[in-house]
Design a protein around this motif. Sequence first.
Motif, PDB file in Angstrom:
ATOM      1  N   LEU A   1     -13.461  50.560  12.407  1.00 51.25           N
ATOM      2  CA  LEU A   1     -14.149  49.307  12.730  1.00 51.25           C
ATOM      3  C   LEU A   1     -15.670  49.461  12.684  1.00 51.25           C
ATOM      4  N   HIS A   2     -16.179  50.640  13.041  1.00 50.92           N
ATOM      5  CA  HIS A   2     -17.617  50.889  12.897  1.00 50.92           C
ATOM      6  C   HIS A   2     -18.014  50.676  11.432  1.00 50.92           C
ATOM      7  N   GLU A   3     -17.269  51.280  10.521  1.00 46.36           N
ATOM      8  CA  GLU A   3     -17.617  51.158   9.095  1.00 46.36           C
ATOM      9  C   GLU A   3     -17.450  49.714   8.626  1.00 46.36           C
ATOM     10  N   TYR A   4     -16.411  49.060   9.107  1.00 43.63           N
ATOM     11  CA  TYR A   4     -16.184  47.665   8.697  1.00 43.63           C
ATOM     12  C   TYR A   4     -17.335  46.775   9.169  1.00 43.63           C
ATOM     13  N   SER A   5     -17.941  47.134  10.300  1.00 44.12           N
ATOM     14  CA  SER A   5     -19.064  46.324  10.780  1.00 44.12           C
ATOM     15  C   SER A   5     -20.257  46.442   9.822  1.00 44.12           C
ATOM     16  N   HIS A   6     -20.382  47.561   9.095  1.00 44.90           N
ATOM     17  CA  HIS A   6     -21.437  47.656   8.073  1.00 44.90           C
ATOM     18  C   HIS A   6     -21.191  46.623   6.970  1.00 44.90           C
ATOM     19  N   VAL A   7     -19.905  46.406   6.632  1.00 44.27           N
ATOM     20  CA  VAL A   7     -19.574  45.392   5.619  1.00 44.27           C
ATOM     21  C   VAL A   7     -19.999  44.016   6.136  1.00 44.27           C
TER      22      VAL A   7
ATOM     23  N   ALA B   1     -27.884  48.520  13.088  1.00 41.94           N
ATOM     24  CA  ALA B   1     -26.595  48.502  12.392  1.00 41.94           C
ATOM     25  C   ALA B   1     -25.639  49.532  12.986  1.00 41.94           C
ATOM     26  N   GLU B   2     -26.141  50.735  13.266  1.00 42.14           N
ATOM     27  CA  GLU B   2     -25.269  51.782  13.831  1.00 42.14           C
ATOM     28  C   GLU B   2     -24.827  51.402  15.246  1.00 42.14           C
ATOM     29  N   GLY B   3     -25.764  50.825  16.010  1.00 38.21           N
ATOM     30  CA  GLY B   3     -25.429  50.409  17.377  1.00 38.21           C
ATOM     31  C   GLY B   3     -24.411  49.286  17.387  1.00 38.21           C
TER      32      GLY B   3
HETATM   33 ZN   LIG Z   1     -22.560  53.706  10.527  1.00 38.65          ZN
END
Ligand SMILES: [Zn+2]
Length: 309
Positions: free
Chosen positions: A244-250, A269-271
């Motif tokens: 989900l962390h990676e999907y939030s980048h999308v 973005a990371e937060g």
């Molecule tokens: Zn990240």
Amino acid sequence: MDKCNRINKIDICYHPDLPLELPLEKGISQEEAIRIAIDTLNVQKRVAGTVSGEQVIYPKDDTFYVAWKVAVPLINPVEEWHVFLEFIGGNILDILDALLKATGRGRVFIPNPVVALGDRLLTAESEIPDRAYTDVVLNDLDKSGYLKGPYVDTCTTPNRAKEPDLIFNYSRSDPGFKEVMAYYHIDTAQRYIQSLGFTNLCSKTIKVNVQGDFVNNSYYNPDARELIFGTWYIDDAQDADIILHEYSHVMLDEQVPGFGHNWNTCPIAEGFGDFFAACFFAEINGGFNRELMLRIRDEARGLITQFFL
Ligand SMILES: [Zn+2]
């Protein structure tokens, strides 16, 4: 017809001289046909909208039947079934999936064994018992036997998993397990986002490779619309927090292309990715994830204070 109006192909659905006796005795009513269809599907509580019936001639095994065609729309998940029943007697002739989508099944961690088992001391070598896994429904697979649906397609994973019966019950040592994790968690997160009213935020299919290399971490490639999950130490796609962390980048990149790629936006973005994943799974296992995140935050605060004072 082609550009010059020449006929290239004829499709014909016309059947002359059907060996069919129009029933003289009275058949079942439309209401009865609908009731039988719903009872047969056993979906009384999932019917969405109007169930309709129409009279048709239905061909099956070289025989033509006077039949009812009943269309049954469902929710949770969205499905539509066409049930064909004999006009006389109401016997089921066929049940067809009108959406050409299918529901699969699989096993996943929600979100990972630490939270599912409530054990913070697990390591990469720990034996993971069966109770760490959850049986889940995989929505809207396209029936190819691959993990491919409206929001996720694991097509860039080498040697991708294929199960013609759409049952993907793997344990974590099986390479297919990570594909099930990626499919289930991204699909679930996307449906949640839509339920909030954001109906076109990454609502297109993204490609997923769960078998990235062990040098790079996981990352999103916006040009290819592809998520790649790294395989260093514990493989990233074995943990839905990371998925989900990676999907939030999308999600962020779709709103502001390139967001997170410079020193100003990267921390936000990371937060956001960590916050989204932590909130999404906060209440799993009696709030274990929420309490754990709060404790880690306090520990981190302590370390930072020590460092600067
Ligand atoms: Zn990240």
